[in-house]
Design a protein around this motif. Structure first.
Motif, PDB file in Angstrom:
ATOM      1  N   THR A  21      32.793 -29.601 -37.927  1.00  0.00           N
ATOM      2  CA  THR A  21      33.259 -28.461 -36.459  1.00  0.00           C
ATOM      3  C   THR A  21      32.907 -27.767 -35.146  1.00  0.00           C
ATOM      4  N   ARG A  22      31.616 -28.242 -35.823  1.00  0.00           N
ATOM      5  CA  ARG A  22      30.190 -27.506 -35.039  1.00  0.00           C
ATOM      6  C   ARG A  22      29.837 -27.997 -33.225  1.00  0.00           C
ATOM      7  N   ARG A  23      30.424 -29.548 -33.337  1.00  0.00           N
ATOM      8  CA  ARG A  23      30.235 -30.099 -32.232  1.00  0.00           C
ATOM      9  C   ARG A  23      31.037 -30.489 -31.627  1.00  0.00           C
ATOM     10  N   PRO A  24      31.913 -30.169 -31.919  1.00  0.00           N
ATOM     11  CA  PRO A  24      33.534 -29.850 -31.000  1.00  0.00           C
ATOM     12  C   PRO A  24      33.778 -28.572 -30.681  1.00  0.00           C
ATOM     13  N   GLN A  25      32.996 -27.622 -31.163  1.00  0.00           N
ATOM     14  CA  GLN A  25      33.189 -26.167 -30.716  1.00  0.00           C
ATOM     15  C   GLN A  25      32.227 -26.184 -29.631  1.00  0.00           C
ATOM     16  N   ALA A  26      31.078 -27.154 -29.922  1.00  0.00           N
ATOM     17  CA  ALA A  26      30.248 -27.053 -28.261  1.00  0.00           C
ATOM     18  C   ALA A  26      31.020 -27.632 -27.431  1.00  0.00           C
ATOM     19  N   LYS A  27      31.162 -28.731 -27.390  1.00  0.00           N
ATOM     20  CA  LYS A  27      32.046 -29.455 -26.797  1.00  0.00           C
ATOM     21  C   LYS A  27      32.622 -28.342 -25.310  1.00  0.00           C
ATOM     22  N   ARG A  28      33.736 -27.848 -26.480  1.00  0.00           N
ATOM     23  CA  ARG A  28      34.393 -26.969 -25.881  1.00  0.00           C
ATOM     24  C   ARG A  28      33.599 -26.074 -24.667  1.00  0.00           C
ATOM     25  N   GLN A  29      32.436 -25.671 -25.585  1.00  0.00           N
ATOM     26  CA  GLN A  29      31.907 -24.360 -24.362  1.00  0.00           C
ATOM     27  C   GLN A  29      31.312 -24.880 -23.244  1.00  0.00           C
ATOM     28  N   GLU A  30      30.482 -26.171 -23.641  1.00  0.00           N
ATOM     29  CA  GLU A  30      29.995 -26.499 -22.524  1.00  0.00           C
ATOM     30  C   GLU A  30      31.456 -27.017 -22.042  1.00  0.00           C
ATOM     31  N   ARG A  31      32.214 -27.390 -21.727  1.00  0.00           N
ATOM     32  CA  ARG A  31      33.317 -27.929 -20.635  1.00  0.00           C
ATOM     33  C   ARG A  31      33.990 -26.737 -20.344  1.00  0.00           C
ATOM     34  N   ARG A  32      33.606 -25.250 -21.023  1.00  0.00           N
ATOM     35  CA  ARG A  32      34.042 -24.306 -20.670  1.00  0.00           C
ATOM     36  C   ARG A  32      32.994 -23.897 -19.314  1.00  0.00           C
ATOM     37  N   GLU A  33      31.723 -23.188 -19.686  1.00  0.00           N
ATOM     38  CA  GLU A  33      31.004 -22.907 -19.170  1.00  0.00           C
ATOM     39  C   GLU A  33      30.871 -24.261 -17.502  1.00  0.00           C
ATOM     40  N   GLN A  34      31.227 -25.526 -18.162  1.00  0.00           N
ATOM     41  CA  GLN A  34      31.617 -26.299 -16.822  1.00  0.00           C
ATOM     42  C   GLN A  34      32.408 -25.872 -15.641  1.00  0.00           C
ATOM     43  N   ILE A  35      33.713 -25.802 -16.285  1.00  0.00           N
ATOM     44  CA  ILE A  35      34.646 -24.885 -14.958  1.00  0.00           C
ATOM     45  C   ILE A  35      34.671 -23.638 -14.599  1.00  0.00           C
ATOM     46  N   GLU A  36      33.962 -23.165 -15.324  1.00  0.00           N
ATOM     47  CA  GLU A  36      33.891 -21.831 -15.052  1.00  0.00           C
ATOM     48  C   GLU A  36      32.981 -21.702 -13.639  1.00  0.00           C
ATOM     49  N   ARG A  37      31.471 -22.950 -13.667  1.00  0.00           N
ATOM     50  CA  ARG A  37      31.226 -23.575 -12.330  1.00  0.00           C
ATOM     51  C   ARG A  37      31.670 -23.752 -11.694  1.00  0.00           C
ATOM     52  N   GLN A  38      32.779 -24.987 -11.911  1.00  0.00           N
ATOM     53  CA  GLN A  38      32.845 -25.647 -11.015  1.00  0.00           C
ATOM     54  C   GLN A  38      34.122 -24.306  -9.788  1.00  0.00           C
ATOM     55  N   LEU A  39      34.876 -23.384 -10.980  1.00  0.00           N
ATOM     56  CA  LEU A  39      35.874 -22.847 -10.305  1.00  0.00           C
ATOM     57  C   LEU A  39      34.899 -21.435  -9.447  1.00  0.00           C
ATOM     58  N   LEU A  40      34.165 -21.040 -10.182  1.00  0.00           N
ATOM     59  CA  LEU A  40      32.976 -19.988  -9.101  1.00  0.00           C
ATOM     60  C   LEU A  40      32.783 -20.372  -7.512  1.00  0.00           C
ATOM     61  N   ASP A  41      32.383 -21.849  -7.984  1.00  0.00           N
ATOM     62  CA  ASP A  41      31.833 -22.418  -6.401  1.00  0.00           C
ATOM     63  C   ASP A  41      33.040 -22.522  -5.159  1.00  0.00           C
ATOM     64  N   ALA A  42      34.262 -23.160  -6.181  1.00  0.00           N
ATOM     65  CA  ALA A  42      35.799 -23.113  -5.429  1.00  0.00           C
ATOM     66  C   ALA A  42      35.721 -21.980  -4.915  1.00  0.00           C
ATOM     67  N   THR A  43      35.802 -20.666  -5.342  1.00  0.00           N
ATOM     68  CA  THR A  43      36.130 -19.302  -5.037  1.00  0.00           C
ATOM     69  C   THR A  43      35.420 -18.735  -4.146  1.00  0.00           C
ATOM     70  N   ASP A  44      33.840 -18.936  -4.089  1.00  0.00           N
ATOM     71  CA  ASP A  44      33.199 -18.854  -2.895  1.00  0.00           C
ATOM     72  C   ASP A  44      33.554 -20.027  -1.393  1.00  0.00           C
TER      73      ASP A  44
END
Length: 209
Positions: free
Chosen positions: A5-28
């Motif tokens: 279960t750890r790998r899917p959880q890690a991938k989900r966290q990485e994906r979340r961080e990537q989306i947050e960064r994309q949204l931050l750049d988009a908002t800026d």
């Protein structure tokens, strides 16, 4: 044997961080073009960030939740700039403080529209306000540790109360950037970095910069 279960959880966290960064750049970008955060729809934010509306709601409850998460991203950038002094504070070199102030100001400049919105919304959104305050408290705690270390080494003024001094300096930098950067040209940034360096150094250290 690695956890299944750890790998899917890690991938989900990485994906979340990537989306947050994309949204931050988009908002800026969108706010830099003149849009206000309150008028930005989820659809417009998602489209600008290159994600689907469905993906947005997988990770965020609403725009308020997004704003709180973006607050963390922005202040992580600011803390990374401050680390250019924090990590080498033992050298007692005012040039390190100037490098850190320059990096912090550059981050404020880059995220300026969003930071203005955060500052405004923190006054009437309790969750945004508490997030904003908690993050600045974390930065103040790091500065407190620098002051205590310098006092133990005999390089920082012993009469300074570490915690209240750190809090004052942290909010001084935050307010100075918030109040002075909007409407000022980029050429002003070096002047502000120099002023903050002189004030911080003069307040803390026994020797002249």
């Amino acid at each position: 044997m690695p956890s299944v279960t750890r790998r899917p959880q890690a991938k989900r966290q990485e994906r979340r961080e990537q989306i947050e960064r994309q949204l931050l750049d988009a908002t800026d970008r969108l706010m830099g073009a003149g849009a206000s955060f309150t008028e930005l729809s989820v659809d417009r934010l998602a489209t600008e960030a290159g994600i689907s509306r469905a993906s947005f709601y997988i990770y965020f409850e609403d725009k308020g939740h997004l704003l709180r998460q973006l607050t963390g991203q922005v202040f992580s950038d600011l803390a990374n700039g401050a680390e250019r002094w924090w990590s080498v504070a033992h050298r007692r070199d005012p040039a390190d403080v100037r490098v850190a102030m320059t990096a912090i100001i550059a981050s404020y400049r880059r995220h300026q529209p969003l930071l203005v919105a955060l500052n405004e919304m923190s006054a009437y959104d309790p969750l945004v306000g508490s997030t904003y305050t908690e993050i600045l408290a974390g930065i103040s705690a790091r500065v407190t540790a620098i002051i205590e270390q310098g006092q133990a080494q005999g390089t920082i003024r012993q009469e300074l109360p570490p915690e209240s001094t750190a809090t004052t300096l942290t909010w001084m930098v935050e307010r100075s950037c918030q109040q002075n950067l909007p409407g000022r040209p980029d050429s002003y940034d070096a002047e502000l970095a120099n002023a903050l360096t002189q004030i911080i150094w003069g307040a803390l250290y026994l020797e002249a910069p």
